[in-house]
Design a protein around this motif. Structure first.
Motif, PDB file in Angstrom:
ATOM      1  N   THR A 393     -13.318   0.918  -0.746  1.00 28.44           N
ATOM      2  CA  THR A 393     -12.359   0.441   0.028  1.00 28.44           C
ATOM      3  C   THR A 393     -10.966   1.053  -0.160  1.00 28.44           C
ATOM      4  OG1 THR A 393     -13.325  -1.624  -1.035  1.00 28.44           O
ATOM      5  CG2 THR A 393     -11.173  -2.316  -0.849  1.00 28.44           C
ATOM      6  N   PHE A 394     -10.130   0.501   0.913  1.00 28.49           N
ATOM      7  CA  PHE A 394      -9.219   1.246   1.022  1.00 28.49           C
ATOM      8  C   PHE A 394      -7.772   0.794   1.697  1.00 28.49           C
ATOM      9  CE2 PHE A 394     -12.377   4.537   2.518  1.00 28.49           C
ATOM     10  CZ  PHE A 394     -12.166   5.810   1.809  1.00 28.49           C
ATOM     11  N   VAL A 395      -6.687   0.522   0.680  1.00 29.42           N
ATOM     12  CA  VAL A 395      -5.489  -0.332   1.454  1.00 29.42           C
ATOM     13  C   VAL A 395      -4.338   0.113   1.574  1.00 29.42           C
ATOM     14  CG1 VAL A 395      -3.867  -1.734   0.493  1.00 29.42           C
ATOM     15  CG2 VAL A 395      -5.809  -1.569  -0.799  1.00 29.42           C
ATOM     16  N   ILE A 396      -4.534   0.026   3.597  1.00 30.45           N
ATOM     17  CA  ILE A 396      -3.387   1.171   4.283  1.00 30.45           C
ATOM     18  C   ILE A 396      -2.147  -0.231   4.477  1.00 30.45           C
ATOM     19  CG2 ILE A 396      -2.893   1.218   6.807  1.00 30.45           C
ATOM     20  CD1 ILE A 396      -5.865   1.897   7.214  1.00 30.45           C
ATOM     21  N   PHE A 397      -0.812   0.105   4.015  1.00 30.16           N
ATOM     22  CA  PHE A 397       0.210  -0.529   4.256  1.00 30.16           C
ATOM     23  C   PHE A 397       0.838  -0.063   4.818  1.00 30.16           C
ATOM     24  CE2 PHE A 397      -1.235   0.030  -0.760  1.00 30.16           C
ATOM     25  CZ  PHE A 397      -0.519  -1.290  -1.234  1.00 30.16           C
TER      26      PHE A 397
END
Length: 436
Positions: A393-397
């Motif tokens: 799981t990746f969070v992209i801001f």
């Protein structure tokens, strides 16, 4: 891990689905931007007092070509088989009916905890109306109003109090993989072929396996647990129309697994219900291996395998990351390739990428294909990081999340897949606005 399964039963129009929706809340609607994922709304999860609960809305189990009494009995039987606690919903507004009494008699014989739920008590002046339901032979009715949300907390407290102690072993050091698919696709035969011994019952009659069977074993020094999911328990023809039931049965096993083997019947080919079952595994974020079983029965002329692969990926467009094995549980053809593949996709699902490398890949992807402008506003991707595994799981801001179209998210996902081997596992990408 699910701490309890709660089934909601009752005659029509007493508010079963309304109660289900009220308890599940916003989780009742699952939205997905990829085509081909078929959803059922007969099950849902919620948390209460540190417990994770699964609710079954038997109102979503409709029987065509069956009279009313058969439909009620089928729904009650499913509730009894699948649940730890049963919520028996009646209508305080309409009062006690013959059908309520009929359902009560079926439930009293189940030896399962039953909580009587008197719905439509929208005002305290209606509380005396629930007293007649004591005649059904259960403990004090729980007064609720699904329309106004009255009594939900007290009801869930009683559910927690009635949950039995679970005796499921976790097998923490083992790789657990579930074998899922429609009845009679060869799940149990596949299990037997992999174990090379008769551990579960194999039959040509659909629905032979009644409960999920956990079988721990070792292979080349590694510990595994194979979970053979139950098929439909047939009592005459009453279950033939309940297609959603196979999804319900598979879901619990999927949640306990690290990897999912999704079995397709090579003789019958892809059927509509396959999408129900596979869709749930995809939503659960589990690594998936597609097993096209009974390959020995397929006319395997030149190019047949490649053509079938294209057809499978076309039908299951959301599973384009899943490897496909053309196997035969009877002849054991390619059975030996499954366990190494289980290890492979499991390792991919637990792979961690350093933040610096993730950002390098994302920035390269943006330079190659910048995000399109929308109404003169430009999406800016500021920072990215992997936050968890299984699934990765990746969070992209970004500056404005609403500018990040799902197609561009999919492009970034494909860029990550090209850079790193995530074969067999779904990837989750969460787009967030960077805090000032």
């Amino acid at each position: 891990m699910i701490d309890g399964v709660i089934a909601i039963v009752g005659r029509p129009n007493v508010g079963k689905s309304s109660l289900f929706n009220r308890i599940i809340g916003e989780r009742k609607s699952i939205v997905h931007d990829e085509p081909g994922v078929t959803r059922d709304r007969i099950y849902g999860k919620t948390n209460w007092l540190t417990k994770e609960l699964r609710f079954i809305d038997t109102g979503g189990l409709q029987l065509k070509d069956q009279d009313f009494s058969h439909e009620i009995e089928a729904q009650v039987e499913i509730a009894i088989e699948e649940s730890d606690v049963i919520l028996f919903v009646v209508s305080a507004l309409e009062g006690l009916t013959y059908d309520d009494d009929h359902i009560a008699r079926l439930l009293r014989a189940s030896n399962k905890p039953v909580i009587l739920v008197a719905n439509k008590v929208d005002d305290h002046q209606f509380l005396p109306d629930i007293y007649e339901f004591y005649a059904l032979g259960f403990d004090e009715p729980q007064a609720v109003s699904t329309a106004h949300g009255i009594g939900m907390g007290d009801l869930l407290d009683r559910v927690i109090q009635n949950l039995p102690e679970k005796g499921i072993k976790d097998y923490d050091e083992s790789i657990r993989f579930a074998v899922i698919g429609q009845p009679n696709v060869g799940k149990s035969s596949l299990v037997n072929a992999m174990l090379n011994q008769e551990r579960v019952i194999v039959s040509e009659i659909e629905g032979t396996t009644r409960d999920a069977i956990d079988t721990p074993f070792k292979y080349e020094g590694k510990d595994y647990v194979i979970i053979d999911t139950a098929g439909i328990r047939r009592r005459g023809k009453i279950y033939e129309k309940i297609e959603k039931y196979s999804v319900l049965r598979a879901s619990a096993a999927i949640e306990r697994s690290d990897v999912v083997l999704f079995v397709i019947d090579g003789e019958r080919g892809i059927r509509v219900q396959d999408k129900h079952v596979a869709g749930y595994a995809h939503e659960a974020g589990k690594p998936i291996i597609i097993i096209y079983n009974k390959w020995d029965t397929v006319d395997n002329e030149d190019g047949k395998m490649e053509a079938l692969k294209k057809e499978i990926y076309k039908e299951f467009i959301y599973l384009d990351y899943a490897p496909i094995v053309f196997a035969s549980a009877i002849t054991k053809k390619r059975i030996h390739t499954i366990l190494p593949l289980v290890n492979f996709v499991y390792e991919n699902s637990t792979r961690r990428i350093s933040t610096s490398v993730v950002n390098e890949v994302i920035q390269d992807a943006i330079m190659l294909t910048p995000p399109p402008a929308h109404n003169g506003r430009q999406l800016r991707v500021l920072y990215a990081s992997q936050v968890s595994v299984a699934p990765p799981t990746f969070v992209i801001f970004v500056n404005e999340p609403e500018l990040c179209h799902f197609s561009y998210v999919r492009y970034l996902e494909n860029s990550l897949r090209k850079a790193f081997d995530f074969s067999g596992t779904p990837i989750r990408i969460i787009v967030r606005k960077r805090a000032n």
